[in-house]
Scaffold this motif. Structure first.
Motif, short mmCIF file in Angstrom:
data_model
loop_
_atom_site.label_atom_id
_atom_site.label_comp_id
_atom_site.label_asym_id
_atom_site.label_seq_id
_atom_site.Cartn_x
_atom_site.Cartn_y
_atom_site.Cartn_z
N ILE A 32 0.99 -1.23 -0.01
CA ILE A 32 0.02 -0.01 0.20
C ILE A 32 0.94 1.21 -0.15
CG2 ILE A 32 -1.75 -1.00 1.36
CD1 ILE A 32 -0.77 0.34 3.72
N HIS A 33 0.07 2.41 0.02
CA HIS A 33 1.01 3.60 -0.21
C HIS A 33 0.39 4.29 1.03
CE1 HIS A 33 2.77 2.85 -3.92
NE2 HIS A 33 1.49 2.60 -4.56
N ALA A 63 3.07 11.93 3.26
CA ALA A 63 2.35 12.26 4.30
C ALA A 63 1.43 13.44 4.32
CB ALA A 63 3.41 12.57 5.63
N CYS A 64 1.52 14.45 3.46
CA CYS A 64 0.95 15.63 3.13
C CYS A 64 -0.57 15.17 2.48
CB CYS A 64 1.70 16.62 2.42
SG CYS A 64 1.94 16.11 0.75
N MET A 65 -0.35 14.10 1.93
CA MET A 65 -1.84 13.76 1.12
C MET A 65 -2.72 13.02 2.17
SD MET A 65 0.31 12.47 -2.00
CE MET A 65 -0.37 12.65 -3.38
N THR A 66 -4.14 13.45 2.17
CA THR A 66 -4.98 12.89 3.21
C THR A 66 -5.56 11.83 2.49
OG1 THR A 66 -6.60 14.49 2.39
CG2 THR A 66 -5.18 15.00 4.45
N SER A 67 -5.44 11.39 1.22
CA SER A 67 -6.14 10.42 0.40
C SER A 67 -5.48 10.14 -0.81
CB SER A 67 -7.38 10.56 0.29
OG SER A 67 -7.80 11.72 -0.60
N SER A 68 -5.56 8.99 -1.37
CA SER A 68 -5.04 8.66 -2.70
C SER A 68 -5.97 7.91 -3.60
CB SER A 68 -3.73 8.03 -2.36
OG SER A 68 -4.01 6.74 -1.92
N ALA A 69 -5.80 7.71 -4.81
CA ALA A 69 -6.34 6.89 -5.67
C ALA A 69 -5.59 5.55 -5.71
CB ALA A 69 -6.62 7.49 -7.06
N CYS A 70 -5.90 4.60 -6.74
CA CYS A 70 -5.21 3.49 -7.02
C CYS A 70 -3.91 3.54 -7.73
CB CYS A 70 -6.06 2.39 -7.66
SG CYS A 70 -6.59 2.90 -9.30
N GLN A 71 -3.55 4.77 -8.14
CA GLN A 71 -2.48 5.06 -9.13
C GLN A 71 -1.15 4.96 -8.15
OE1 GLN A 71 -5.06 7.02 -9.23
NE2 GLN A 71 -5.80 6.20 -11.42
N PRO A 128 1.81 6.76 -6.50
CA PRO A 128 2.07 8.27 -6.32
C PRO A 128 3.51 8.77 -6.46
CG PRO A 128 1.72 7.30 -4.03
CD PRO A 128 1.71 6.20 -5.22
N SER A 129 4.23 7.96 -6.78
CA SER A 129 5.72 8.22 -7.02
C SER A 129 5.99 9.62 -7.76
CB SER A 129 6.45 7.05 -7.44
OG SER A 129 6.47 5.90 -6.59
N LEU A 130 5.45 9.66 -8.82
CA LEU A 130 5.62 10.76 -9.49
C LEU A 130 5.20 12.16 -8.77
CD1 LEU A 130 4.93 9.71 -13.12
CD2 LEU A 130 7.13 10.34 -12.52
N THR A 131 3.99 12.06 -8.16
CA THR A 131 3.55 13.18 -7.47
C THR A 131 4.70 13.55 -6.22
OG1 THR A 131 1.34 12.49 -7.70
CG2 THR A 131 1.82 14.12 -5.84
N TYR A 132 5.32 12.52 -5.47
CA TYR A 132 6.21 12.79 -4.39
C TYR A 132 7.44 13.41 -5.10
CZ TYR A 132 4.03 8.99 -1.90
OH TYR A 132 3.17 8.21 -1.20
N MET A 133 7.99 13.02 -6.48
CA MET A 133 8.91 13.66 -6.97
C MET A 133 8.73 14.92 -7.39
SD MET A 133 10.01 10.44 -9.37
CE MET A 133 10.84 11.59 -10.53
N ALA A 134 7.51 15.48 -7.67
CA ALA A 134 7.15 16.83 -8.07
C ALA A 134 7.12 17.68 -6.42
CB ALA A 134 5.71 16.86 -8.56
N LEU A 135 6.46 17.15 -5.62
CA LEU A 135 6.55 17.73 -4.24
C LEU A 135 8.04 18.04 -3.84
CD1 LEU A 135 3.78 15.83 -2.57
CD2 LEU A 135 3.56 18.03 -3.31
N THR A 136 8.90 16.81 -4.10
CA THR A 136 10.14 17.37 -3.56
C THR A 136 10.75 18.37 -4.40
OG1 THR A 136 10.38 14.89 -2.81
CG2 THR A 136 12.42 16.14 -3.16
N ALA A 137 10.61 18.56 -5.57
CA ALA A 137 11.41 19.30 -6.56
C ALA A 137 10.85 20.76 -5.94
CB ALA A 137 11.12 19.01 -7.96
#
Length: 83
Positions: free
Chosen positions: A14-15, A49-57, A59-68
């Motif tokens: 899970i994520h 940790a900042c995301m209160t929910s997620s879909a089934c995809q 989220p690695s690319l989102t983490y990378m964007a948040l980090t950048a």
């Protein structure tokens, strides 16, 4: 009917998300809009940790964007001597 139980570690299937919510009010959230901890300005949290929910995809690319985004903000703040 057959049941199975697989032995996998926590987080491998899970994520996990939502432990450090993002928001404007330090009383109801841990992070500001830049993923910066409200009470410790030199700490950024850029995982799920900042995301209160997620879909089934994944989220690695989102983490990378948040980090950048957070890294750019940190560099800008350092240039202005705010960190």
């Amino acid at each position: 009917m057959r049941t199975t139980d697989s032995v996998i570690g926590v987080g491998l299937g899970i994520h996990e998300m939502g432990a450090a919510r993002m928001g404007r009010d330090p009383k109801t959230s841990v992070l500001n809009a830049w993923n910066q901890v409200h009470t410790c300005k030199n700490v950024y949290v850029t995982d799920g940790a900042c995301m209160t929910s997620s879909a089934c995809q994944n989220p690695s690319l989102t983490y990378m964007a948040l980090t950048a985004r957070a890294a750019k903000h940190a560099v800008d703040e350092l240039e202005h001597m705010n960190l």
